[in-house]
Design an enzyme around this catalytic site. Sequence first.
Site, short mmCIF file in Angstrom:
data_model
loop_
_atom_site.label_atom_id
_atom_site.label_comp_id
_atom_site.label_asym_id
_atom_site.label_seq_id
_atom_site.Cartn_x
_atom_site.Cartn_y
_atom_site.Cartn_z
N CYS A 220 0.50 -1.34 -0.01
CA CYS A 220 0.32 -0.27 -0.09
C CYS A 220 0.81 1.19 -0.08
CB CYS A 220 -0.87 0.03 1.10
SG CYS A 220 -1.92 1.55 1.59
N CYS B 157 -1.47 1.81 -3.07
CA CYS B 157 -2.53 2.89 -2.76
C CYS B 157 -1.96 4.25 -2.76
CB CYS B 157 -3.24 2.63 -1.44
SG CYS B 157 -3.37 0.91 -1.04
N LYS C 189 -0.12 5.31 -6.10
CA LYS C 189 -1.24 5.39 -7.21
C LYS C 189 -2.27 6.56 -6.95
CE LYS C 189 -4.86 4.18 -6.12
NZ LYS C 189 -5.46 2.94 -6.01
N TYR D 234 -9.11 -3.59 -10.86
CA TYR D 234 -8.82 -2.19 -10.40
C TYR D 234 -7.52 -1.60 -11.03
CZ TYR D 234 -11.60 -3.05 -5.90
OH TYR D 234 -12.39 -3.16 -4.96
N HIS E 94 -26.94 22.05 -0.43
CA HIS E 94 -26.88 22.51 -1.96
C HIS E 94 -26.06 23.54 -2.02
CE1 HIS E 94 -29.00 23.10 -5.73
NE2 HIS E 94 -29.14 24.56 -5.17
N GLU F 21 -25.63 16.01 -2.81
CA GLU F 21 -27.05 15.96 -2.28
C GLU F 21 -27.86 14.96 -3.03
OE1 GLU F 21 -29.00 19.80 -3.31
OE2 GLU F 21 -27.47 19.97 -4.62
#
Length: 448
Positions: free
Chosen positions: A43, A48, A51, A178, A437, A442
């Site tokens: 990772c 991760c 990346k 992935y 908003h 939302e």
Amino acid sequence: MADFDYDLFVIGAGSGGVRASRVSAAYGAKVAVAEEYRVGGTCVIRGCVPKKLLVYGAHFAEDLADARRFGWQVPECAFDWATLRDHVMAEVDRIETVYGQTLENNKVEVIRERATVTGPHSVALSGGRTVTAKHILIATGATPMVPTFPGSEHGITSNEVFGLPALPKRVVIAGGGYIANEFAGIFHEFGCRVTVVNRGDTILRGYDAQIRDRLLQISMSKGIDFRFNCTFESVEKRDDGTLVIRTAGDDPIEADMLLFATGRKPLTEGLGLETAGVVIDGNGAIKVDADNRTTCDSVYAVGDVTNRIQLTPVAIREGQAFADTVFGNKPRRVDYNNVPAAVFSHPPMAGVGLTESQARERLGSVKVFTSDFRAMKNVLAGRNERALYKMVVHPETDVVLGIHMIGPEAPEILQAAAVAVKAGLTKQAFDDTVALHPSMAEELVLMR
Ligand code: NDP
């Protein structure tokens, strides 16, 4: 304790191993962790973290183009791979150091050698020493799987992709999962010509069909090529370094780089597990029970090496649960339901809980709500890229069974929504929540 050198010997200082080591040590255990490569594991070092930084770097291509519609006079911009690569590498070095310090601060002994199991309580180190431990934890992770065919050795994997000396002009990516979709996006944004070669007709199997179809449609409209039901025959490397990639029944593809993103297999080979009677399954994964215990009472395993869910936060939870249970007197098991996940493609997608088809399979019928919209920013930018949010709801109880989305910032939005799904909230609870908003999120409370 006096009978053993350590209370706990951990093999592998990745996400699961580091968490288990430092928490066990904090509970008072005498802990050593062996790492043959770099502290931090996949990772941090080649997964991760670097990346995600490349994803950020890549996204500037769109941001800079869109900025003009927002009034910014952006001159012609050029991308310099070496600059980004070196900055990313430096950040990886920094995090690796922090991980090392955390272990040190918790009095975990870090042994920078390869370790192999030699019995239920003993481990041999490549430097020649043999040590004993009351408990052994295997946290060696997984490694890229590369299909073998003539010339496949000319391809690289995610292990090598972060350190490329130069940016390839033409990239072929094998696989449709992935890594394939994330790197297809990254290289495409950097201006490379990208072809994804997939053996089946589906990308990202396991994700909701409508969401992954949207990614495919957006990726294709951006100019990423996909070849489906396509199998490799051979790769030839010319003297100038160019690759000629031949697939069954299709024209050969010329490329400067072939990236294999064809899955990862648990790293159990040569670990000596048989000496302790630790059983591995047909995929090479260590078999464990719900408490991460292997078929040998004193040996445990966490993370990708057990091939349960190959995700960093899951490995960390398993490491924590192991330490809490074995050394903290707080028995804890990982709950594998409603684990959120994301693909950092362009745009990203994310999901938690049951997909529509999984829910239909289990329940027969389900209620499905969707919002198919163009983010405000994309409208002004003239970017014809639509987001799609989807909510899968139990037909009788109204409980939200799954949320799946693709669109800007989808992983950031989904993490908060995953709390609601994990808590078993109903669609009504979403409806009762006032929209924030204007935002993309939302849409989650406006689906009717
Ligand atoms: P994935 O399992 O996601 O995808 C593998 C792909 O390769 C699939 O399309 C699969 O096809 C194909 N494939 C498998 N074997 C072969 C073969 N022999 N020949 C040709 N194609 C093949 O694996 P990745 O390598 O992309 O990633 C590994 C794991 O790492 C992921 O499963 C995930 O758990 C983790 N990861 C997570 C990330 C995240 O959280 N964002 C990012 C990167 C990795 P088929 O569908 O037909 O099986």
